[in-house]
Design an enzyme around this catalytic site. Structure first.
Site, PDB file in Angstrom:
ATOM      1  N   GLY A 103       0.808  -1.214   0.000  1.00 45.86           N
ATOM      2  CA  GLY A 103       0.000   0.000   0.000  1.00 45.86           C
ATOM      3  C   GLY A 103       0.838   1.260   0.000  1.00 45.86           C
ATOM      4  O   GLY A 103       0.347   2.353  -0.293  1.00 45.86           O
ATOM      5  N   ARG A 104       2.096   1.109   0.353  1.00 50.70           N
ATOM      6  CA  ARG A 104       2.976   2.284   0.372  1.00 50.70           C
ATOM      7  C   ARG A 104       4.414   1.895   0.048  1.00 50.70           C
ATOM      8  O   ARG A 104       5.332   2.663   0.305  1.00 50.70           O
ATOM      9  CB  ARG A 104       2.917   2.967   1.725  1.00 50.70           C
ATOM     10  CG  ARG A 104       3.190   2.022   2.893  1.00 50.70           C
ATOM     11  CD  ARG A 104       3.255   2.794   4.164  1.00 50.70           C
ATOM     12  NE  ARG A 104       3.221   1.907   5.323  1.00 50.70           N
ATOM     13  CZ  ARG A 104       3.409   2.323   6.549  1.00 50.70           C
ATOM     14  NH1 ARG A 104       3.654   3.592   6.781  1.00 50.70           N
ATOM     15  NH2 ARG A 104       3.350   1.490   7.559  1.00 50.70           N
ATOM     16  N   ASP A 132      -2.678   6.996   2.890  1.00 50.63           N
ATOM     17  CA  ASP A 132      -1.937   8.018   2.151  1.00 50.63           C
ATOM     18  C   ASP A 132      -0.683   7.507   1.438  1.00 50.63           C
ATOM     19  O   ASP A 132      -0.019   8.266   0.719  1.00 50.63           O
ATOM     20  CB  ASP A 132      -1.579   9.183   3.082  1.00 50.63           C
ATOM     21  CG  ASP A 132      -0.771   8.740   4.283  1.00 50.63           C
ATOM     22  OD1 ASP A 132      -0.227   7.614   4.266  1.00 50.63           O
ATOM     23  OD2 ASP A 132      -0.684   9.515   5.255  1.00 50.63           O
ATOM     24  N   GLY A 133      -0.335   6.253   1.671  1.00 53.12           N
ATOM     25  CA  GLY A 133       0.840   5.715   0.980  1.00 53.12           C
ATOM     26  C   GLY A 133       2.166   6.215   1.535  1.00 53.12           C
ATOM     27  O   GLY A 133       3.227   5.931   0.980  1.00 53.12           O
ATOM     28  N   ARG A 183      14.453  -0.267   1.491  1.00 55.03           N
ATOM     29  CA  ARG A 183      14.670  -1.573   2.118  1.00 55.03           C
ATOM     30  C   ARG A 183      15.283  -2.533   1.096  1.00 55.03           C
ATOM     31  O   ARG A 183      15.051  -2.404  -0.110  1.00 55.03           O
ATOM     32  CB  ARG A 183      13.360  -2.187   2.588  1.00 55.03           C
ATOM     33  CG  ARG A 183      12.597  -1.343   3.543  1.00 55.03           C
ATOM     34  CD  ARG A 183      11.541  -2.154   4.259  1.00 55.03           C
ATOM     35  NE  ARG A 183      10.428  -2.564   3.425  1.00 55.03           N
ATOM     36  CZ  ARG A 183       9.297  -3.079   3.919  1.00 55.03           C
ATOM     37  NH1 ARG A 183       9.167  -3.258   5.224  1.00 55.03           N
ATOM     38  NH2 ARG A 183       8.308  -3.426   3.128  1.00 55.03           N
ATOM     39  N   ARG A 190       5.775 -12.582   0.944  1.00 58.44           N
ATOM     40  CA  ARG A 190       5.241 -12.903   2.268  1.00 58.44           C
ATOM     41  C   ARG A 190       4.314 -14.115   2.202  1.00 58.44           C
ATOM     42  O   ARG A 190       3.856 -14.486   1.117  1.00 58.44           O
ATOM     43  CB  ARG A 190       4.419 -11.693   2.779  1.00 58.44           C
ATOM     44  CG  ARG A 190       5.225 -10.414   2.834  1.00 58.44           C
ATOM     45  CD  ARG A 190       4.418  -9.214   2.326  1.00 58.44           C
ATOM     46  NE  ARG A 190       5.298  -8.044   2.179  1.00 58.44           N
ATOM     47  CZ  ARG A 190       5.575  -7.202   3.172  1.00 58.44           C
ATOM     48  NH1 ARG A 190       4.988  -7.363   4.331  1.00 58.44           N
ATOM     49  NH2 ARG A 190       6.400  -6.203   2.985  1.00 58.44           N
ATOM     50  N   ASP A 263       0.674 -11.349   6.665  1.00 55.67           N
ATOM     51  CA  ASP A 263       1.241 -10.484   5.626  1.00 55.67           C
ATOM     52  C   ASP A 263       2.574  -9.894   6.075  1.00 55.67           C
ATOM     53  O   ASP A 263       3.262  -9.256   5.273  1.00 55.67           O
ATOM     54  CB  ASP A 263       0.254  -9.363   5.254  1.00 55.67           C
ATOM     55  CG  ASP A 263      -0.262  -8.614   6.463  1.00 55.67           C
ATOM     56  OD1 ASP A 263      -0.900  -9.239   7.325  1.00 55.67           O
ATOM     57  OD2 ASP A 263      -0.030  -7.398   6.565  1.00 55.67           O
ATOM     58  N   ASN A 264       2.938 -10.095   7.320  1.00 54.81           N
ATOM     59  CA  ASN A 264       4.226  -9.617   7.810  1.00 54.81           C
ATOM     60  C   ASN A 264       5.195 -10.774   8.053  1.00 54.81           C
ATOM     61  O   ASN A 264       6.158 -10.637   8.797  1.00 54.81           O
ATOM     62  CB  ASN A 264       4.048  -8.814   9.100  1.00 54.81           C
ATOM     63  CG  ASN A 264       3.342  -7.491   8.856  1.00 54.81           C
ATOM     64  OD1 ASN A 264       3.322  -6.994   7.735  1.00 54.81           O
ATOM     65  ND2 ASN A 264       2.763  -6.922   9.892  1.00 54.81           N
ATOM     66  N   ASP A 273       8.908  -5.851   8.133  1.00 53.64           N
ATOM     67  CA  ASP A 273       7.864  -4.895   8.526  1.00 53.64           C
ATOM     68  C   ASP A 273       7.936  -4.520  10.004  1.00 53.64           C
ATOM     69  O   ASP A 273       7.118  -4.936  10.823  1.00 53.64           O
ATOM     70  CB  ASP A 273       6.463  -5.424   8.181  1.00 53.64           C
ATOM     71  CG  ASP A 273       6.128  -5.179   6.719  1.00 53.64           C
ATOM     72  OD1 ASP A 273       7.056  -4.869   5.947  1.00 53.64           O
ATOM     73  OD2 ASP A 273       4.954  -5.282   6.350  1.00 53.64           O
TER      74      ASP A 273
HETATM   75  P1  AMP Z   1       1.334  -2.948   8.269  1.00 54.65           P
HETATM   76  O1  AMP Z   1       0.462  -3.068   9.481  1.00 54.65           O
HETATM   77  O2  AMP Z   1       2.241  -1.757   8.291  1.00 54.65           O
HETATM   78  O3  AMP Z   1       2.062  -4.213   7.964  1.00 54.65           O
HETATM   79  O4  AMP Z   1       0.349  -2.659   7.038  1.00 54.65           O
HETATM   80  C1  AMP Z   1      -0.747  -3.470   6.714  1.00 54.65           C
HETATM   81  C2  AMP Z   1      -1.236  -3.095   5.334  1.00 54.65           C
HETATM   82  O5  AMP Z   1      -1.642  -1.744   5.295  1.00 54.65           O
HETATM   83  C3  AMP Z   1      -0.212  -3.259   4.237  1.00 54.65           C
HETATM   84  O6  AMP Z   1      -0.873  -3.722   3.098  1.00 54.65           O
HETATM   85  C4  AMP Z   1       0.324  -1.863   4.049  1.00 54.65           C
HETATM   86  O7  AMP Z   1       0.807  -1.654   2.745  1.00 54.65           O
HETATM   87  C5  AMP Z   1      -0.910  -1.034   4.317  1.00 54.65           C
HETATM   88  N1  AMP Z   1      -0.586   0.294   4.834  1.00 54.65           N
HETATM   89  C6  AMP Z   1      -0.142   0.619   6.063  1.00 54.65           C
HETATM   90  N2  AMP Z   1       0.038   1.943   6.177  1.00 54.65           N
HETATM   91  C7  AMP Z   1      -0.288   2.479   4.989  1.00 54.65           C
HETATM   92  C8  AMP Z   1      -0.316   3.811   4.471  1.00 54.65           C
HETATM   93  N3  AMP Z   1       0.031   4.866   5.199  1.00 54.65           N
HETATM   94  N4  AMP Z   1      -0.722   3.965   3.196  1.00 54.65           N
HETATM   95  C9  AMP Z   1      -1.093   2.930   2.434  1.00 54.65           C
HETATM   96  N5  AMP Z   1      -1.088   1.670   2.864  1.00 54.65           N
HETATM   97  C10 AMP Z   1      -0.702   1.440   4.124  1.00 54.65           C
HETATM   98 MG    MG Z   2       3.011  -5.130   6.724  1.00 51.58          MG
END
Ligand code: AMP
Ligand code: MG
Length: 496
Positions: A103-104, A132-133, A183, A190, A263-264, A273
């Site tokens: 997502g980002r 917001d990515g 990174r 994953r 997913d992590n 992550d």
């Molecule tokens: P995370 O908990 O950081 O592993 O994120 C879980 C999911 O949310 C993943 O698919 C990330 O890409 C997405 N994600 C987290 N933060 C953002 C962000 N600020 N913008 C877009 N996608 C996000």
């Molecule tokens: Mg993640």
């Protein structure tokens, strides 16, 4: 410079600093969307790791160039890169979350040296789900420092090449500013990548992905006769063994990941992550480091079990390829034993025991109970024990216990075990396995506070020390000390 002009290959361009290999990108649809990073206004360097540059075959000089700053901020493309955001799914806090994806994050490509390069925080993608990515400076510094710290401890992890900051405002609980972390890992695939295609019933894509992972990262699985001769079951087994060893190392180091969603979970058994992670201060087996984890699913002492649960999700996802639930189950059945073996090996080393001896498990269990009862500082206990083995003075260790009598009883059994190895050899081993420096929350926090005011020396000095955490690093005594009182009030959530 805008993206289009950077991407074009006109003759005035400098030669590409990176030789690429078309790896994940060659999988094509339906695995990803190709897209460019979003521009990052007024980028500035926060930190760079020249050791990681070496892994990429990058000339060290390149990281000093304005081109590098623009490229790693997401404003231009390194010649020849094909940026893409991959799609995956995942179980979050035990619940199937459906489609997630980068997502980002954007994969810039894979280098000829076999390392994928990813920008994190480089803007929206088709999988941003309304977010917001972006990533904030705070979480980017935590990820950067943690990757270096785990690597310094010898724990498998994704690496971080650089952080580029920007004044761009980003809204979290408060207004913060944006940053992009670069990174690096051989693969960012994953468990959730497999889960996604299994969920969608896209068995061909699932097989294509599994074949790719086997060919690139687990070639021995093709000829593995165990598990009914299924290379996919062999892959599952190999991932299970790596995951067991990874989590054993986390437990031994006192590391809590904080968000062990599927997913992590890296298909290569890497720590990936970094969010609300924490290294243990006072030893507390039920410690929950993630404020968003209300029920303690990812508490420190739950991590080994969650690893197995996550592998069961991967097994479920690979089932269409493996064909038999029994075979899939058999492939992950050795996880608990693999975990225990790796954990005991790691803890024996921390205790200075070169070989297994009768009574060592009981001695370890008694110690952990003592540490927990008195919430003894985990890193300091181990480092003092190492020094005590070296110089024979155990008083500084005993001083850590409010009730010394408990320690005395344990110490007698420990001394007997130590006699099998010999003190000099034990001390040597212990000083190499019990770090003087760990990335405690408050150390990261101090570095972040300074960085927010424009001072990045703390980030860089901490990175330097954590790269060699077993060395003494004179002048940095304070970083090896107990956490200050305010450390216990630090709150970490998924917000990043
Ligand atoms: P995370 O908990 O950081 O592993 O994120 C879980 C999911 O949310 C993943 O698919 C990330 O890409 C997405 N994600 C987290 N933060 C953002 C962000 N600020 N913008 C877009 N996608 C996000
Ligand atoms: Mg993640």
């Amino acid at each position: 410079m805008d993206f289009d002009s950077a991407a074009s290959t006109d003759s005035t361009q400098a030669p590409a600093p990176i030789a690429w290999h078309r790896g994940f990108a060659a999988l094509g649809a339906p695995f990803y969307a190709a897209l460019a990073p979003a521009p990052l206004p007024q980028p500035y360097w926060v930190a760079r790791d020249f050791g990681v540059a070496g892994l990429l075959g990058l000339p060290g000089q390149w990281l000093h160039t304005p081109e590098a700053l623009q490229a790693l901020g997401g404003n231009t493309l390194i010649a020849g890169s094909e940026p893409l955001a991959s799609v995956y799914g995942g179980h979050q806090f035990g619940v199937w979350a459906g489609q997630l994806g980068d997502g980002r994050a954007l994969l810039l490509g894979e280098t000829a040296t076999g390392q994928e390069i990813q920008l994190k925080g480089s803007g929206r993608t088709p999988w941003s789900r309304g977010a917001d990515g972006r990533a904030v400076l705070r979480s980017s510094i935590r990820e950067y420092l943690a990757s270096g710290a785990l690597h310094g401890l010898g724990i498998p992890t994704t690496r971080a090449l650089a952080i580029v900051g920007s004044p761009l405002p980003v809204a979290r609980e408060t207004m913060e500013t944006a940053a992009v972390v670069t990174r690096v890992a051989p693969s960012f695939i994953r468990f959730g990548h497999f889960e996604f295609f299994a969920w969608r019933g896209q068995t061909d894509a699932l097989r294509q992905l599994a074949d790719y992972v086997i060919r690139r990262y687990y070639p021995a699985c093709r000829d593995d006769a165990r598990f009914g001769g299924s290379p996919y079951a062999a892959l599952l087994h190999a991932v299970s063994e790596r995951t067991a060893r990874l989590i054993a190392q986390w437990q031994a180091a006192g590391f809590m990941h904080g968000v062990m969603n599927t997913d992590n979970m890296s298909i290569l058994g890497l720590t990936i992550d970094y969010g609300p992670f924490q290294f243990m201060d006072g030893f507390e087996p039920g410690r929950i480091c993630n404020h968003s984890d209300r029920f303690g699913r990812y508490a420190y002492d739950q991590q080994p079990r969650v690893g197995h649960w996550n592998l069961a999700c991967l097994a479920q996802a690979l089932l269409p390829l493996i064909g038999s639930a029994e075979t899939a189950q058999a492939a992950i059945a050795s996880y608990p034993e693999a975990f225990n073996t790796a954990y005991l090996d790691a803890m024996r080393a921390r205790l200075g025991l070169v070989q297994p001896h009768e009574g060592d498990e009981a001695c370890l269990a008694a110690l952990l109970q003592l540490l927990a009862e008195q919430r003894v500082d985990y890193p300091i206990f181990w480092r003092r024990l190492a020094h005590a083995a070296a110089d024979g003075r155990f008083a500084p260790v005993r001083d850590l216990f409010l009730q010394g009598s408990g320690f005395d009883a344990w110490f007698l059994s420990f001394k007997e075990l130590l006699a099998h190895t010999g003190r000099a050899q034990s001390a040597d081993l212990m000083l190499k396995t019990n770090p003087r420096f760990v990335l405690r929350n408050h150390l990261a926090e101090e570095a972040i506070r300074a960085a927010k005011l424009g001072d990045f020396h703390g980030v860089q000095a901490l990175q330097h020390v954590l790269a060699r955490p077993f060395d003494e690093h004179p002048g940095h005594e304070a970083w090896a000390d107990f956490p200050p009182d305010w450390a216990s009030s630090l709150v970490l959530s998924c917000s990043s």
